[in-house]
Motif scaffolding. Structure first.
Motif, mmCIF file in Angstrom:
data_model
loop_
_atom_site.group_PDB
_atom_site.id
_atom_site.type_symbol
_atom_site.label_atom_id
_atom_site.label_comp_id
_atom_site.label_asym_id
_atom_site.label_seq_id
_atom_site.Cartn_x
_atom_site.Cartn_y
_atom_site.Cartn_z
ATOM 1 N N THR A 90 0.835 -1.208 0.000
ATOM 2 C CA THR A 90 0.000 0.000 0.000
ATOM 3 C C THR A 90 0.860 1.244 0.000
ATOM 4 N N PHE A 91 1.934 1.233 0.768
ATOM 5 C CA PHE A 91 2.850 2.379 0.845
ATOM 6 C C PHE A 91 3.406 2.711 -0.534
ATOM 7 N N TYR A 92 3.902 1.720 -1.248
ATOM 8 C CA TYR A 92 4.511 1.980 -2.552
ATOM 9 C C TYR A 92 3.467 2.322 -3.613
ATOM 10 N N ARG A 93 2.265 1.802 -3.476
ATOM 11 C CA ARG A 93 1.206 2.186 -4.415
ATOM 12 C C ARG A 93 0.843 3.663 -4.258
ATOM 13 N N ILE A 94 0.817 4.132 -3.020
ATOM 14 C CA ILE A 94 0.502 5.551 -2.794
ATOM 15 C C ILE A 94 1.645 6.437 -3.292
ATOM 16 N N ILE A 95 2.885 5.981 -3.111
ATOM 17 C CA ILE A 95 4.012 6.735 -3.667
ATOM 18 C C ILE A 95 3.886 6.838 -5.189
ATOM 19 N N LEU A 96 3.556 5.708 -5.837
ATOM 20 C CA LEU A 96 3.369 5.717 -7.290
ATOM 21 C C LEU A 96 2.234 6.649 -7.690
ATOM 22 N N MET A 97 1.150 6.622 -6.919
ATOM 23 C CA MET A 97 0.036 7.530 -7.183
ATOM 24 C C MET A 97 0.481 8.984 -7.072
ATOM 25 N N GLY A 98 1.282 9.282 -6.041
ATOM 26 C CA GLY A 98 1.782 10.639 -5.867
ATOM 27 C C GLY A 98 2.626 11.085 -7.048
ATOM 28 N N ILE A 99 3.475 10.197 -7.551
ATOM 29 C CA ILE A 99 4.322 10.526 -8.702
ATOM 30 C C ILE A 99 3.470 10.779 -9.945
ATOM 31 N N ILE A 100 2.452 9.942 -10.156
ATOM 32 C CA ILE A 100 1.570 10.109 -11.313
ATOM 33 C C ILE A 100 0.820 11.429 -11.237
ATOM 34 N N VAL A 101 0.292 11.738 -10.060
ATOM 35 C CA VAL A 101 -0.438 13.003 -9.880
ATOM 36 C C VAL A 101 0.498 14.192 -10.088
ATOM 37 N N PHE A 102 1.711 14.103 -9.560
ATOM 38 C CA PHE A 102 2.721 15.147 -9.733
ATOM 39 C C PHE A 102 2.999 15.385 -11.213
ATOM 40 N N ILE A 103 3.203 14.313 -11.963
ATOM 41 C CA ILE A 103 3.475 14.435 -13.394
ATOM 42 C C ILE A 103 2.264 15.009 -14.127
ATOM 43 N N PHE A 104 1.068 14.538 -13.775
ATOM 44 C CA PHE A 104 -0.151 14.993 -14.440
ATOM 45 C C PHE A 104 -0.320 16.511 -14.294
ATOM 46 N N PHE A 105 -0.192 17.005 -13.072
ATOM 47 C CA PHE A 105 -0.372 18.441 -12.861
ATOM 48 C C PHE A 105 0.813 19.234 -13.420
ATOM 49 N N GLY A 106 1.985 18.618 -13.432
ATOM 50 C CA GLY A 106 3.125 19.270 -14.055
ATOM 51 C C GLY A 106 2.928 19.450 -15.556
ATOM 52 N N VAL A 107 2.370 18.427 -16.199
ATOM 53 C CA VAL A 107 2.079 18.510 -17.636
ATOM 54 C C VAL A 107 1.084 19.640 -17.915
ATOM 55 N N ILE A 108 0.084 19.770 -17.047
ATOM 56 C CA ILE A 108 -0.888 20.869 -17.210
ATOM 57 C C ILE A 108 -0.169 22.215 -17.164
ATOM 58 N N GLY A 109 0.692 22.385 -16.171
ATOM 59 C CA GLY A 109 1.393 23.652 -16.019
ATOM 60 C C GLY A 109 2.357 23.938 -17.156
ATOM 61 N N LEU A 186 6.691 17.274 -4.668
ATOM 62 C CA LEU A 186 6.392 15.845 -4.752
ATOM 63 C C LEU A 186 6.368 15.203 -3.373
ATOM 64 N N LEU A 187 7.304 15.570 -2.515
ATOM 65 C CA LEU A 187 7.345 14.987 -1.172
ATOM 66 C C LEU A 187 6.072 15.310 -0.399
ATOM 67 N N VAL A 188 5.641 16.571 -0.441
ATOM 68 C CA VAL A 188 4.438 16.965 0.290
ATOM 69 C C VAL A 188 3.209 16.265 -0.289
ATOM 70 N N ILE A 189 3.127 16.146 -1.608
ATOM 71 C CA ILE A 189 1.996 15.449 -2.230
ATOM 72 C C ILE A 189 1.929 14.009 -1.723
ATOM 73 N N ILE A 190 3.069 13.329 -1.712
ATOM 74 C CA ILE A 190 3.103 11.931 -1.240
ATOM 75 C C ILE A 190 2.698 11.846 0.228
ATOM 76 N N LYS A 191 3.232 12.724 1.057
ATOM 77 C CA LYS A 191 2.931 12.658 2.487
ATOM 78 C C LYS A 191 1.480 13.008 2.777
ATOM 79 N N ARG A 192 0.910 13.928 2.008
ATOM 80 C CA ARG A 192 -0.516 14.259 2.188
ATOM 81 C C ARG A 192 -1.391 13.095 1.757
ATOM 82 N N LEU A 193 -1.026 12.406 0.685
ATOM 83 C CA LEU A 193 -1.798 11.240 0.252
ATOM 84 C C LEU A 193 -1.721 10.122 1.296
#
Length: 204
Positions: A90-109, A186-193
């Protein structure tokens, strides 16, 4: 051409700060439990000084290394507790989710917005409000306020991700500062998730 070089350097700094963070997290396992609040207080102190003291650069060569190491030391206990409660999978899945979300919003910007430099002052004000509310919640400790602050903090750093990627596209950055900012985002996104997942599961 210079901007592309600066972008590559920013990403190298981004990876570099993750290495520094990893070193801090590794040594975090040897940090006595009673010392962790002190390390957390030092991280918070650096954040406060960087916000309110003119000329204090959190992404400067010395402070950024100290900050990354201290965050690593503090984060080890957070990550260890989460893995013990919910498992490494579960820990690593949430980290992966955080990375995907980070990339997604980065692409928007980077690709879909022209110039959002004017966001900076509003994001800064929102960050100050979040810090004050978090301090109040430390003394009041209301569960629903904690959830609200977690969600607001997550949204804020997603917006910061958009903002920083957009600044990178427009060449309005220095490589070290941008790499450090992206690392923090990215770190804050992962920790908040992680915190959000814990809250939701504890309410079941």
């Amino acid at each position: 051409m210079a901007r592309k070089y600066d972008e590559r350097m920013a990403w190298l700094y981004f990876l570099y700060y993750w290495v520094i963070f990893g070193i801090g997290a590794y040594f975090g396992q040897y940090l006595p439990e009673e010392w962790r609040p002190t390390a957390s207080a030092m991280v918070f102190g650096i954040l406060m000084i960087s916000i309110f003291v003119r000329g204090f650069n959190r992404s400067g060569p010395v402070i950024s290394h100290l900050y990354a190491v201290l965050i690593g030391l503090v984060s080890y206990g957070v990550f260890e507790n989460f893995i013990n409660d919910f498992g490494a999978g579960t820990f690593y899945r949430i980290i992966l989710m955080g990375i995907i979300v980070f990339i997604f919003f980065g692409v928007i910007g980077y690709f879909f917005l022209r110039d959002v430099r004017h966001w900076g002052k509003y994001l800064f004000i929102a960050l100050l409000v979040l810090i004050v509310a978090t301090l109040l919640n430390f003394f009041i400790d209301l569960p629903y306020l904690t959830l609200s602050l977690t969600i607001v903090g997550l949204i804020l750093y997603l917006l910061y991700t958009i903002y920083d990627f957009n600044r990178m596209k427009n060449g309005k950055f220095s490589p070290r500062e941008m790499g450090f900012n992206l690392f923090i985002n990215l770190l804050v996104i992962i920790k908040r998730l992680l915190r959000l997942y814990r809250y939701v599961n504890n309410r079941r």
